[in-house]
Design an enzyme around this catalytic site. Sequence first.
Site, mmCIF file in Angstrom:
data_model
loop_
_atom_site.group_PDB
_atom_site.id
_atom_site.type_symbol
_atom_site.label_atom_id
_atom_site.label_comp_id
_atom_site.label_asym_id
_atom_site.label_seq_id
_atom_site.Cartn_x
_atom_site.Cartn_y
_atom_site.Cartn_z
ATOM 1 N N GLY A 536 0.816 -1.205 0.000
ATOM 2 C CA GLY A 536 0.000 0.000 0.000
ATOM 3 C C GLY A 536 0.847 1.249 0.000
ATOM 4 O O GLY A 536 2.076 1.203 0.025
ATOM 5 N N ASP A 649 10.796 -9.017 7.276
ATOM 6 C CA ASP A 649 11.213 -8.122 6.186
ATOM 7 C C ASP A 649 12.022 -6.966 6.757
ATOM 8 O O ASP A 649 11.767 -5.802 6.476
ATOM 9 C CB ASP A 649 9.994 -7.625 5.406
ATOM 10 C CG ASP A 649 10.397 -7.000 4.061
ATOM 11 O OD1 ASP A 649 11.557 -7.217 3.637
ATOM 12 O OD2 ASP A 649 9.587 -6.304 3.456
#
Length: 843
Positions: A536, A649
């Site tokens: 996003g 991540d």
Amino acid sequence: MGGFSAFLFWFLASHSFFTTLSFSSNTLTSTQILRTNQTLLSPNQVFVLGFFQGTNPNMYYMGIWYNMDDRTVVWVANRDTPLNKTTEFLKIGENGNMVLVDPSGNPVWSSNETKANNPLVQLLDTGNLVVREANVTDPTKYLWQSFDYPTDTLLPGMKMGWNLDTDTEKHITSWKTTGDDPSTGAYSFKLDKYGLPEIFLRNNQNIVYRSGPWNGERFSGVPEMQPDTDSIVFNFTSDEHEMYYSFSIGNKSILSRLCVTSDGQLQRLTWIQSSNIWTKFWYAPKDQCDNYKVCGPFGNCDSNASPVCTCMRGFRPKNQQAWNLRDGSDGCVRNTDLDCGSDKFLHLQNVKLPETSNVFVNRSMTLLECEDLCHRNCSCTAYANIEITNGGSGCVMWIGDLIDIRQYPDGGQDLYVRLAASDVDDIGSAVDSHKNHRAEIIGITISVAVIILGLSLILCKRRKLLSISSGKTDQRGSFPRSRDLVMNEVVFSSNTRNSGEEHMDDLELPMFDFNTITIATNNFSEENKLGEGGFGIVYRGRLMEGQEIAVKRLSKNSGQGVEEFKNEVKLIVKLQHRNLVRLFGCCIEMDEKLLVYEYLENRSLDSILFDKGKKHILDWKRRFNIICGIARGLLYLHHDSRFRIVHRDLKASNILLDGEMNPKISDFGMARIFGTEQTEANTLRVVGTYGYMAPEYAMDGNFSVKSDVFSFGVLVLEIISGKKNRGFYYSDTDMNLLGNAWRQWNDGSALELVDSSVGDSYSPSEVLRCIHVGLLCVQERAEDRPTMSSVMLMLSSEASLMPQPRNPGFSMGRNPAETDSSSSKKDESWSVNQVTVTLLNAR
Ligand SMILES: *[C@@H]1O[C@H](CO)[C@@H](O)[C@H](O)[C@H]1NC(C)=O
Ligand SMILES: *[C@@H]1O[C@H](CO)[C@@H](O)[C@H](O)[C@H]1NC(C)=O
Ligand SMILES: *[C@@H]1O[C@H](CO)[C@@H](O)[C@H](O)[C@H]1NC(C)=O
Ligand SMILES: *[C@@H]1O[C@H](CO)[C@@H](O)[C@H](O)[C@H]1NC(C)=O
Ligand SMILES: *[C@@H]1O[C@H](CO)[C@@H](O)[C@H](O)[C@H]1NC(C)=O
Ligand SMILES: *[C@@H]1O[C@H](CO)[C@@H](O)[C@H](O)[C@H]1NC(C)=O
Ligand SMILES: *[C@@H]1O[C@H](CO)[C@@H](O)[C@H](O)[C@H]1NC(C)=O
Ligand SMILES: *[C@@H]1O[C@H](CO)[C@@H](O)[C@H](O)[C@H]1NC(C)=O
Ligand SMILES: *[C@@H]1O[C@H](CO)[C@@H](O)[C@H](O)[C@H]1NC(C)=O
Ligand SMILES: *[C@@H]1O[C@H](CO)[C@@H](O)[C@H](O)[C@H]1NC(C)=O
Ligand SMILES: *[C@@H]1O[C@H](CO)[C@@H](O)[C@H](O)[C@H]1NC(C)=O
């Protein structure tokens, strides 16, 4: 301690009293004797029993030391009854006792407890000298053992504490002079069995330092003690028969001992094989706040603050004049007297619990029952959970003054302190500027709770919330005032809280109105766009109140249901640490899902670290601070008492920097909730960024805390070198950053790795330590990589035990089988303020 060993070695060598062993056996039977010029070895020759000379040339002692050049004595038989030089030997006397006898046959020292028929003396590889029956089926049935008579050293497997059946106790006591006089010194470290047990370091009778009570995982006053620091396992056992502290070492080739020195320091020392020295792994007292009672009754000590002493909320210094002169020992007194019935509780977080020798204890009560009991008993001044594991259990209640509290940045415990209601209600006007804010919204006073409930109800219309019709809202701003959200100390009224789990859950999730966010982000305008992550777009926003926020608008196809989304957000809202980006709340409207975060001025690490024009801003001090901050944040994610979060991540663009360049980890949305047992999981869809992914994750999708450790290692090497981990920068070789760092490390030219923008003002040893840690973290095999708690230890201490790294994963530019293209593609450009908490359901 090093000095002591060196001295001992010098003096032993120069007095050449020890002779090579003349006993081939490691046992002594009743027909044998051990002469003072002989030694007894343990089976694998780890320890030696022998005689050594004290300060006075006529004083001899029988002791046990490590079988190494460095003859560190760990046990002394006759510390206060030295032998004359003329003393002949050790033998087994009548009754099977061990006796040291002088030439006339008179006993000088005796183990006088054993009653054996066919006794055998043996020195074990643990350093325990035992007497047992020569041939019994169970050779671990000792009639006497030196472990029951500790000197100044606690060895692995040795117990320190109480045998409640016999009401006997063992503790360690310093030598009179470290290195040459083993007679009983002034300092002792002894377990106190009263109240909630804790261990006190005393100088004669005066308490110098206390460990804090055991909380199921560690001592309350030793937050560095991590349950799974790779090699050392700490154990505190308390039942109706015994109560003791001990530790053990999983790997027999690691030597570690706890001792109390003659100058009053408690030290854990670990042997460094490669350099042949003992190094300080941990020690106490460490800082001003470790000094017992330094801030007096009801004072709180914070070693990061100046002055270190503060009074808790609702209290003021008892002796203002002395307090101003930095003498906190008189402590604090209440602003308002207690009233019993209407009193409330102040919630302190991350503290060392006050002294517990005179407390009420019930191990089976819950926190709620504890609160209730404390509230009803007017002399109760505070309460807390005893154990912090499994969400907390047990009840400890203080009566009277609270003594020796200290504040930790993290790793401490929760304490609830009784205050007059008026002092508690005052909280709205007092904004606390404490760094850590583990604010739990459940804790907010009823008025704030009503406001939030009202806000959530009215503003997030599509949510089926509680059916409370309260009209107390602010039509424009739906944002709960920041001070309510970042409170360190949260207060609740003790008689309004028992409303059940569901209510609490909803209260924990602040919801924002979609219109408010639209206005704040200027209709999600292009100018407000901060960056785009895998899941996003992130916008900068400013609420009506002026508060700056970062809003992540999740891609519509994030594929997650509303309930799942809410559950994820609830989890993330609870994760609060100064090195994690704060999530303020979320908004759900139709098919829109938004996350609202704190906004950080200096955006992401990669936008500075990899920018030729800006990287000079990061001098070594800042880089080191960033490395340590990330490590702390990650440690919190991995070892938070309730969940185990794997980030999956971690990369430079996910590290954001605040105005003071403190790092904060963002985008822990891919994290999964791990059960406490589960340490590794497998995912079909690999999400991560090439260059940071551990081999086992990239190739097989196996992720665990150790795959995060790998990414952390890559980050460390990037921060040091200012280069991305890609082949790209090394056009003359096919090695990437890891391969290059590994080669330079082995060549002994590791310092060449340092970014030239750092200049010369760095400490080579600190840099080398960081490179060393980085290389340990990127080792190919996950089992070889350290945990984050070991990483913290290695980063924070000059002297911690560091194994040699093995070769790193992917060092030769090997390609991972599979990467998520959307995520790795984005990494190519700088992603500014990429607060991308991606709520991804990869199952
Ligand atoms: C040890 O001392 C005894 C006499 O006390 C002597 O006979 C013996 O030779 C000595 N042994 C060594 C190895 O010095
Ligand atoms: C040690 O020897 C001294 C004299 O040299 C004597 O006074 C003392 O009593 C002896 N002590 C023991 C324990 O034998
Ligand atoms: C045991 O030995 C100590 C000295 O080591 C002595 O004081 C004590 O009286 C002895 N006890 C017995 C029962 O012999
Ligand atoms: C103990 O040892 C003796 C010889 O040293 C042997 O004769 C005897 O059978 C042994 N007893 C047991 C119970 O093993
Ligand atoms: C602590 O030690 C006791 C006895 O040695 C053992 O039974 C217990 O399982 C240990 N506890 C932990 C947590 O290691
Ligand atoms: C124990 O530690 C040594 C030295 O640190 C290391 O070489 C060895 O592999 C370790 N063994 C285990 C089982 O971890
Ligand atoms: C401890 O609390 C439990 C639960 O409230 C209660 O049943 C038990 O009697 C208490 N024990 C003591 C010793 O007070
Ligand atoms: C409060 O608790 C203390 C400690 O358990 C106890 O001694 C005291 O009697 C209690 N007071 C009341 C009023 O219950
Ligand atoms: C915001 O954008 C929507 C469509 O993108 C538009 O309909 C609306 O008028 C805009 N509002 C403002 C205040 O610009
Ligand atoms: C970091 O933030 C501070 C405070 O907002 C600002 O003064 C400084 O210029 C910023 N540094 C960079 C490199 O953006
Ligand atoms: C991943 O996990 C599976 C099963 O747990 C195992 O067979 C495989 O060897 C692991 N792969 C790596 C690289 O560790």
